[in-house]
Design a protein around this motif. Structure first.
Motif, PDB file in Angstrom:
ATOM      1  N   LYS A  30       0.549  -1.316   0.047  1.00 57.16           N
ATOM      2  CA  LYS A  30      -0.079   0.254  -0.065  1.00 57.16           C
ATOM      3  C   LYS A  30       0.824   1.278   0.494  1.00 57.16           C
ATOM      4  CE  LYS A  30      -3.719  -2.438   3.127  1.00 57.16           C
ATOM      5  NZ  LYS A  30      -4.780  -2.367   4.000  1.00 57.16           N
ATOM      6  N   LEU A  31       0.068   2.754  -0.839  1.00 61.25           N
ATOM      7  CA  LEU A  31       0.914   3.315  -0.394  1.00 61.25           C
ATOM      8  C   LEU A  31      -0.778   4.325   0.355  1.00 61.25           C
ATOM      9  CD1 LEU A  31       2.270   4.310  -3.998  1.00 61.25           C
ATOM     10  CD2 LEU A  31       3.737   3.467  -2.110  1.00 61.25           C
ATOM     11  N   TYR A  43       3.894  11.491  -0.165  1.00 58.13           N
ATOM     12  CA  TYR A  43       3.655  10.168  -0.125  1.00 58.13           C
ATOM     13  C   TYR A  43       4.468   9.401   0.195  1.00 58.13           C
ATOM     14  CZ  TYR A  43       1.008  11.314  -4.621  1.00 58.13           C
ATOM     15  OH  TYR A  43       0.057  11.777  -5.822  1.00 58.13           O
ATOM     16  N   GLY A  44       4.432   8.125   0.432  1.00 58.14           N
ATOM     17  CA  GLY A  44       4.743   7.580   1.550  1.00 58.14           C
ATOM     18  C   GLY A  44       4.779   5.620   1.628  1.00 58.14           C
ATOM     19  N   GLU A  55      -7.731  12.405   6.077  1.00 62.81           N
ATOM     20  CA  GLU A  55      -7.579  12.999   4.774  1.00 62.81           C
ATOM     21  C   GLU A  55      -5.729  12.019   4.850  1.00 62.81           C
ATOM     22  OE1 GLU A  55      -6.036  16.085   6.627  1.00 62.81           O
ATOM     23  OE2 GLU A  55      -8.106  17.157   7.361  1.00 62.81           O
ATOM     24  N   VAL A  56      -6.192  10.719   4.662  1.00 67.75           N
ATOM     25  CA  VAL A  56      -5.035  10.147   4.208  1.00 67.75           C
ATOM     26  C   VAL A  56      -5.327   9.266   3.343  1.00 67.75           C
ATOM     27  CG1 VAL A  56      -3.412   8.015   5.016  1.00 67.75           C
ATOM     28  CG2 VAL A  56      -3.263  10.071   6.233  1.00 67.75           C
ATOM     29  N   LYS A  57      -5.505   9.428   2.102  1.00 64.20           N
ATOM     30  CA  LYS A  57      -5.444   7.980   0.721  1.00 64.20           C
ATOM     31  C   LYS A  57      -4.864   6.632   0.829  1.00 64.20           C
ATOM     32  CE  LYS A  57      -7.371   7.484  -3.970  1.00 64.20           C
ATOM     33  NZ  LYS A  57      -8.610   6.789  -3.558  1.00 64.20           N
TER      34      LYS A  57
END
Length: 312
Positions: A30-31, A43-44, A55-57
């Motif tokens: 997953k990213l 991105y991480g 707020e994190v996709k």
């Protein structure tokens, strides 16, 4: 035949964000994408502790199977350390290069190669701005190949890698069907029914295994780099490849395990680019970022084998 190399890429924007372009792992991953208070998108490979979950996709991706090495970039003050993480239980060689560079230089200069010991990591290059007064960005790519390029194969005897008295060589040295490339030129295809015990032909350490494939066919684009296999590294640095093993339970050894000649390591099968059930066996060495097969001597139940194409 199994994939002999792997590659990875990462893109870095100094002072702005870290963007992961591609990361290789054994399974799917997953990213995570989020935007900070300044409006910068990040991105991480881990979710940030500071951003609300809403707020994190999450962006799932399918990683390349059986990756040999991972490229890891670590910030260290005003410079970046480009690490190669070896996932195998044997040495590998990596080559790091820029695919894009803006005001960035590496030390050593890229492209740069490094040998990484089994299950360890090494800094391949230290990256920094040529002009520290302005920002920059870069994109890296890294190729990796199993084996130590400085290894020198010794003259050794190999045992028949199958537990059977009667056998047939369907394709030997230089076979026109699939033994024309350097990494397979001195390979031997032994006809073997699915489930025939596969034996270690020489003492060594299990360096790499692949067990995820369950199909076979003659579509080179689809199956050319797909097969279940075991790679064993010998004490002299040469490596034996046992390929097209049975789906599901075709591998019965684990990475890092020490095996003796004659010990069972798997079951023959029909996975990958294959015309039918058989065992593909080759002894390979790394000749500087490229795998090459080498001739070998082998003894069967009735004595020494002739290993040229189509003969016993």
């Amino acid at each position: 035949m199994p994939r002999p190399t792997s590659s990875a890429k990462r893109r870095i924007a100094i002072g702005l964000c870290l963007t992961l372009l591609a990361a290789h792992a054994v399974q799917a991953g997953k990213l995570y994408r989020w935007t900070d208070k300044s409006g910068v998108t990040h991105y991480g490979d881990r979710a940030p502790a500071s951003a609300p979950p809403s707020e994190v996709k999450v962006i799932p991706f399918r990683a390349e199977p059986g990756s040999i090495a991972r490229l890891r970039v670590q910030q260290d003050g005003d410079r970046y350390l480009a690490w190669a993480d070896n996932t195998l239980s044997g040495p590998i060689e990596v080559r790091l290069d820029f695919t894009h560079s803006n005001n960035i230089i590496g030390s050593p200069l890229l492209p740069a190669s490094a040998t990484v010991a089994a299950r360890s990591s090494a800094v391949v290059s230290v990256l920094s701005a040529q002009d520290p007064t302005r920002g920059g960005d870069f994109e890296l790519s890294m190729r990796s190949v199993p084996g130590d390029p400085d290894a020198r194969a010794q003259n050794a005897d190999y045992l028949l890698p199958l537990q059977q008295q009667q056998f047939r060589i369907d394709q030997g040295y230089g076979g026109h069907f699939s033994h024309t490339e350097p990494e397979h030129r001195y390979a031997v295809d032994f006809a073997a029914e699915i489930g025939t015990p596969v034996l270690a032909a020489r003492d060594g350490t299990v360096m790499q295994v692949e067990t995820d494939f369950d199909k076979a066919g003659l579509n080179l684009e689809k199956f050319g780099d797909r097969a279940n296999f075991v790679r064993i590294v010998h004490d002299d640095g040469s490596m034996a490849l046992y390929a097209h093993l049975k789906a599901d339970d075709g591998v019965i050894v684990r990475v890092g395990q020490r095996v003796r000649a004659g010990q069972q390591i798997g079951l023959s099968g029909n996975t990958g680019f294959s015309t039918g059930p058989h065992l593909h066996f080759a002894v390979q060495v790394n000749r500087g970022m490229r795998l090459e097969s080498i001739p070998f001597r082998m003894t069967g139940p009735q004595g020494p084998l002739r290993l040229s194409s189509g003969t016993r």
